[in-house]
Scaffold this motif. Structure first.
Motif, short mmCIF file in Angstrom:
data_model
loop_
_atom_site.label_atom_id
_atom_site.label_comp_id
_atom_site.label_asym_id
_atom_site.label_seq_id
_atom_site.Cartn_x
_atom_site.Cartn_y
_atom_site.Cartn_z
N SER A 55 0.79 -1.17 -0.10
CA SER A 55 0.10 -0.24 0.10
C SER A 55 0.93 1.22 0.09
O SER A 55 1.86 1.28 -0.92
CB SER A 55 -0.90 0.04 1.23
N SER A 56 0.63 2.12 0.75
CA SER A 56 1.55 3.35 0.90
C SER A 56 0.98 4.24 1.97
O SER A 56 -0.03 3.86 2.64
CB SER A 56 1.07 4.40 -0.53
N LEU A 112 -8.32 -4.90 1.56
CA LEU A 112 -7.93 -6.37 1.15
C LEU A 112 -7.05 -7.02 2.25
O LEU A 112 -7.36 -8.41 2.50
CB LEU A 112 -7.62 -6.32 -0.23
N ALA A 113 -6.02 -6.42 2.37
CA ALA A 113 -5.11 -6.88 3.27
C ALA A 113 -5.55 -7.44 4.75
O ALA A 113 -5.50 -8.40 5.20
CB ALA A 113 -3.80 -6.29 3.36
N VAL A 146 -0.34 -13.00 6.03
CA VAL A 146 -0.49 -11.82 5.18
C VAL A 146 0.19 -10.50 5.65
O VAL A 146 0.17 -10.43 7.14
CB VAL A 146 -2.07 -11.49 4.80
N HIS A 147 0.93 -9.88 5.07
CA HIS A 147 1.70 -8.60 5.18
C HIS A 147 1.11 -7.42 4.44
O HIS A 147 0.83 -7.71 3.35
CB HIS A 147 3.04 -8.55 5.26
N VAL A 148 1.17 -6.29 4.80
CA VAL A 148 0.74 -5.07 3.97
C VAL A 148 1.84 -4.01 4.28
O VAL A 148 1.93 -3.49 5.49
CB VAL A 148 -0.64 -4.65 3.87
N LYS A 159 5.59 -8.86 11.07
CA LYS A 159 4.62 -7.74 11.33
C LYS A 159 3.58 -7.73 10.35
O LYS A 159 3.75 -8.09 9.10
CB LYS A 159 5.61 -6.62 11.41
N PHE A 160 2.34 -7.29 10.53
CA PHE A 160 1.46 -7.35 9.63
C PHE A 160 1.26 -5.92 8.88
O PHE A 160 1.60 -6.06 7.76
CB PHE A 160 -0.09 -7.32 10.43
#
Length: 318
Positions: A160-161, A184-185, A199-201, A250-251
């Motif tokens: 993402s950002s 979504l994440a 899952v990570h973002v 870390k997520f």
């Protein structure tokens, strides 16, 4: 969160990276190679892919490693499926162990200038380019854990950002897609527990890359003014922080101080990276972010007359 989990090791893991021909995507792919992973990169530009593949070879750590580069458009289900199938072929069809989803693009501009086509293109280049890869990934077809022997964990890393935590003038075709990637994440982080997939973002800020230089050519002056004090980072620095975050489990992965402030201030029910530090960052955000936002709004209002001239010149204001 408490530092007790075993760190993830990419050594000899089969890693699939979209957006892997330049910028942070390539830097992340090179880091995986330097850590002994098999790396398969995907983007649309074959010339850039060929050059990127040479850089991966330069990062090789052992003769077992396999590197491949594929030109596919992953903003469709069919394109994503074809890319994953190609990357799985050298491993007898076995799905990659980890997915790094860095595909995306930014085309800043005022919302009043946007069209149906530009809004759809923004979604395709940024959100769909990551969502469809996760959708068609064979990893999602894993059966829920039925025995200890089947507990082979997979990884999906979305990108993402910082603009996935907040937004401002000029980012109407980019920031909404980054918010969507966070959503979504958040969903898949919960759902994919059923399949042993972590899952990570990541939420990087400004990355000094060719893509950043390109977006600045069309970025509104008021947006450039607001961002002029922004301290960015090189793709290599960003990639290292993201990989460290993935390895430690870390997520939400932020790469700088302001990212941590926004993350802690908008965490909701998301798991914390550190209760103590997140509390400090959240307190800073509670005090400082409203002040910062007022300064942003003040800058925007000062731009009103210049913006009116801009709109008249383009026939958008009678």
């Amino acid at each position: 969160m408490f530092g007790f989990s075993k760190r993830w090791d990419p050594h000899l893991k089969h890693c699939f990276a979209t957006g892997g021909s330049s910028g942070a995507g390539l830097a992340f792919a090179k880091l995986l190679a330097q850590n002994g992973a098999y790396v398969f990169i995907v983007s649309r530009d074959q010339a850039k892919l060929n050059k990127a593949l040479e850089e991966l070879e330069a990062a090789r750590q052992n003769s077992q490693q396999v590197f491949r580069a594929y030109s596919f458009s992953v903003n469709t289900e069919a394109g994503s499926a074809a890319a994953i199938k190609a990357a799985s072929k050298p491993f007898d069809g076995r799905c990659p162990d980890a997915f790094s989803l860095c595909a995306g693009a930014s085309r800043p501009g005022f919302f009043v200038e946007q069209t149906e086509e530009s809004l759809r293109t923004g979604m395709e280049q940024t959100y769909y380019a990551q969502a469809f890869t996760a959708l068609v990934s064979p990893m999602r077809h894993r059966k829920p854990w039925s025995s200890k022997a089947s507990r082979l964990k997979g990884k999906i890393v979305f990108c993402s950002s910082t603009l996935g935590y907040f937004s401002m003038v000029g980012h109407s075709t980019y920031s909404p897609e980054k918010f969507a990637i966070r959503g979504l994440a958040e969903t898949l982080q919960s759902e994919f527990m059923l399949y042993g997939i972590e899952v990570h973002v990541a939420f990087p800020g400004t990355i000094y890359s060719p893509g950043y230089e390109e977006e600045n050519r069309v970025k509104p002056k008021v947006t450039l003014k607001i961002e002029e004090t922004d301290e960015g980072a090189t793709p290599e620095v960003v990639a290292k922080i993201i990989l460290d975050g993935v390895r430690s489990g870390k997520f939400h992965i932020t790469v700088d101080f302001i990212g941590n402030v926004f993350r802690s201030s908008t965490a909701g029910s998301t798991e914390r990276n550190s209760y103590a530090l997140d509390w400090v960052h959240g307190l800073i955000g509670y005090i400082a972010l409203p002040i910062w936002r007022n300064s942003v709004d003040s800058t925007v209002l000062k731009h009103r007359e210049e913006h009116e001239v801009y709109l008249r010149e383009r026939g958008l204001l009678s």
